[in-house]
Design an enzyme around this catalytic site. Structure first.
Site, PDB file in Angstrom:
ATOM      1  N   GLY A  11      44.343  53.746  41.354  1.00  0.00           N
ATOM      2  CA  GLY A  11      44.659  53.455  42.787  1.00  0.00           C
ATOM      3  C   GLY A  11      44.506  53.345  43.988  1.00  0.00           C
ATOM      4  O   GLY A  11      44.723  53.456  45.229  1.00  0.00           O
ATOM      5  N   ASN A 106      50.265  41.082  42.042  1.00  0.00           N
ATOM      6  CA  ASN A 106      49.612  42.243  40.877  1.00  0.00           C
ATOM      7  C   ASN A 106      47.866  41.199  41.435  1.00  0.00           C
ATOM      8  O   ASN A 106      47.915  40.320  41.661  1.00  0.00           O
ATOM      9  CB  ASN A 106      49.341  40.715  39.980  1.00  0.00           C
ATOM     10  CG  ASN A 106      48.062  41.932  38.898  1.00  0.00           C
ATOM     11  OD1 ASN A 106      48.519  42.704  38.748  1.00  0.00           O
ATOM     12  ND2 ASN A 106      47.586  41.279  38.178  1.00  0.00           N
ATOM     13  N   HIS A 108      43.882  41.065  40.530  1.00  0.00           N
ATOM     14  CA  HIS A 108      43.370  40.615  39.014  1.00  0.00           C
ATOM     15  C   HIS A 108      41.401  40.687  39.569  1.00  0.00           C
ATOM     16  O   HIS A 108      41.659  39.359  40.083  1.00  0.00           O
ATOM     17  CB  HIS A 108      43.834  39.335  38.380  1.00  0.00           C
ATOM     18  CG  HIS A 108      43.442  39.340  37.387  1.00  0.00           C
ATOM     19  ND1 HIS A 108      43.283  39.946  35.959  1.00  0.00           N
ATOM     20  CD2 HIS A 108      41.939  39.108  36.490  1.00  0.00           C
ATOM     21  CE1 HIS A 108      42.354  39.801  35.282  1.00  0.00           C
ATOM     22  NE2 HIS A 108      41.857  38.931  35.419  1.00  0.00           N
ATOM     23  N   SER A 135      41.597  38.033  42.256  1.00  0.00           N
ATOM     24  CA  SER A 135      43.044  36.984  42.428  1.00  0.00           C
ATOM     25  C   SER A 135      44.388  37.831  42.533  1.00  0.00           C
ATOM     26  O   SER A 135      44.415  38.347  41.853  1.00  0.00           O
ATOM     27  CB  SER A 135      43.384  35.614  41.603  1.00  0.00           C
ATOM     28  OG  SER A 135      41.919  35.680  40.555  1.00  0.00           O
ATOM     29  N   ASP A 144      48.617  37.332  33.468  1.00  0.00           N
ATOM     30  CA  ASP A 144      48.131  37.064  34.351  1.00  0.00           C
ATOM     31  C   ASP A 144      47.701  35.143  34.956  1.00  0.00           C
ATOM     32  O   ASP A 144      46.943  34.475  35.376  1.00  0.00           O
ATOM     33  CB  ASP A 144      46.193  37.367  34.015  1.00  0.00           C
ATOM     34  CG  ASP A 144      46.612  39.203  34.163  1.00  0.00           C
ATOM     35  OD1 ASP A 144      47.764  39.500  35.241  1.00  0.00           O
ATOM     36  OD2 ASP A 144      45.452  39.142  33.076  1.00  0.00           O
TER      37      ASP A 144
HETATM   38  C1  GRF Z   1      41.275  46.429  39.151  1.00  0.00           C
HETATM   39  O1  GRF Z   1      39.928  46.013  39.363  1.00  0.00           O
HETATM   40  C2  GRF Z   1      42.746  45.718  38.934  1.00  0.00           C
HETATM   41  O2  GRF Z   1      42.040  44.623  39.575  1.00  0.00           O
HETATM   42  C3  GRF Z   1      43.166  45.742  38.199  1.00  0.00           C
HETATM   43  O3  GRF Z   1      43.029  47.381  37.877  1.00  0.00           O
HETATM   44  C4  GRF Z   1      42.126  47.802  39.104  1.00  0.00           C
HETATM   45  C5  GRF Z   1      42.849  48.414  39.389  1.00  0.00           C
HETATM   46  O4  GRF Z   1      41.616  49.657  40.474  1.00  0.00           O
HETATM   47  N1  GRF Z   1      44.324  45.789  37.929  1.00  0.00           N
HETATM   48  P1  GRF Z   1      42.524  50.853  40.937  1.00  0.00           P
HETATM   49  O5  GRF Z   1      43.793  51.677  40.193  1.00  0.00           O
HETATM   50  O6  GRF Z   1      43.683  49.587  42.173  1.00  0.00           O
HETATM   51  O7  GRF Z   1      41.253  51.631  42.142  1.00  0.00           O
END
Ligand code: GRF
Length: 202
Positions: A11, A106, A108, A135, A144
């Site tokens: 998170g 989202n 990514h 992104s 994605d």
């Molecule tokens: C991030 O790297 C995001 O891009 C990917 O999952 C990870 C989540 O990290 N989809 P967090 O839970 O927000 O710390």
């Protein structure tokens, strides 16, 4: 605009939104609900500390369609207008996506359309590219594949492994996600097929 956040784990992207809100850096955006699909998601403690309502919907206990129906019901109840996937490691059904078309963001950790999916850092390293990044994009029915809103390039260093690369990309994810939320909340994102036009400030 009322945003709900969906997360599965740590998170830190959710925390970036919370911190920006505390600094009044999310004008026009409210964080109204967190939904997690894992009982041990650290995102829950962040929601509690910030006074944001949270709910756990157990994705392990139900089929995908049922999970999404529960989540949609919850989003209706809290009158969410948009959804941020902040490390939400699960695909959404077409029904869910249709209900929030061009309203689901989202983040990514790669330069889409390169390296989609759950192993973006590993895949970028295996491909031998010298830069990757992150992104912010709208979610569509693919993995994605939705329209890209913002991207940030990050160099890959000779001794990088998936962990060091992830750590170098993460702070950029936080900034990009904040900016994407601001743009959406300000009505500045126009979708044209799979391209995004960022409209000037009103
Ligand atoms: C991030 O790297 C995001 O891009 C990917 O999952 C990870 C989540 O990290 N989809 P967090 O839970 O927000 O710390």
């Amino acid at each position: 605009m009322r945003f709900a956040v969906m997360a599965s784990g740590r998170g830190s992207n959710f925390q970036a939104l919370i911190d920006a809100r505390a600094r009044s850096e999310l004008p026009g955006a409210e964080l109204v609900q967190l939904i997690v699909n894992k009982s041990d998601a650290q995102a829950v403690a962040r929601a509690e500390a910030a006074g944001i309502p949270w709910a756990f919907i157990d994705s392990g206990a139900m089929a995908r369609a049922e999970f999404d129906r529960c989540a949609l019901a919850l989003l209706r109840d809290c009158r969410a207008e948009a959804v941020v996937l902040a490390g939400f490691m699960r695909l959404l059904t077409p029904e869910f996506i249709a209900a929030f078309r061009h309203r689901i963001l989202n983040i990514h950790p790669a330069l889409l359309p390169l390296f989609p999916g759950a192993h973006a850092h590993r895949d970028a390293l295996a491909a031998g590219v010298t830069e990757s990044g992150c992104s912010a994009h709208f979610v569509d029915e693919g993995v994605d594949t939705g329209p890209v809103i913002l991207q940030q390039t990050v160099p890959i260093l000779p001794n990088d492994d998936a962990e060091t690369l992830a750590a170098r990309i993460l702070p950029h994810e936080h900034l990009l996600l904040l900016e994407a939320v601001r743009l959406l909340a300000a009505g500045r994102l126009e979708v044209d097929g799979n391209a995004i036009r960022i409209l000037p400030r009103k």
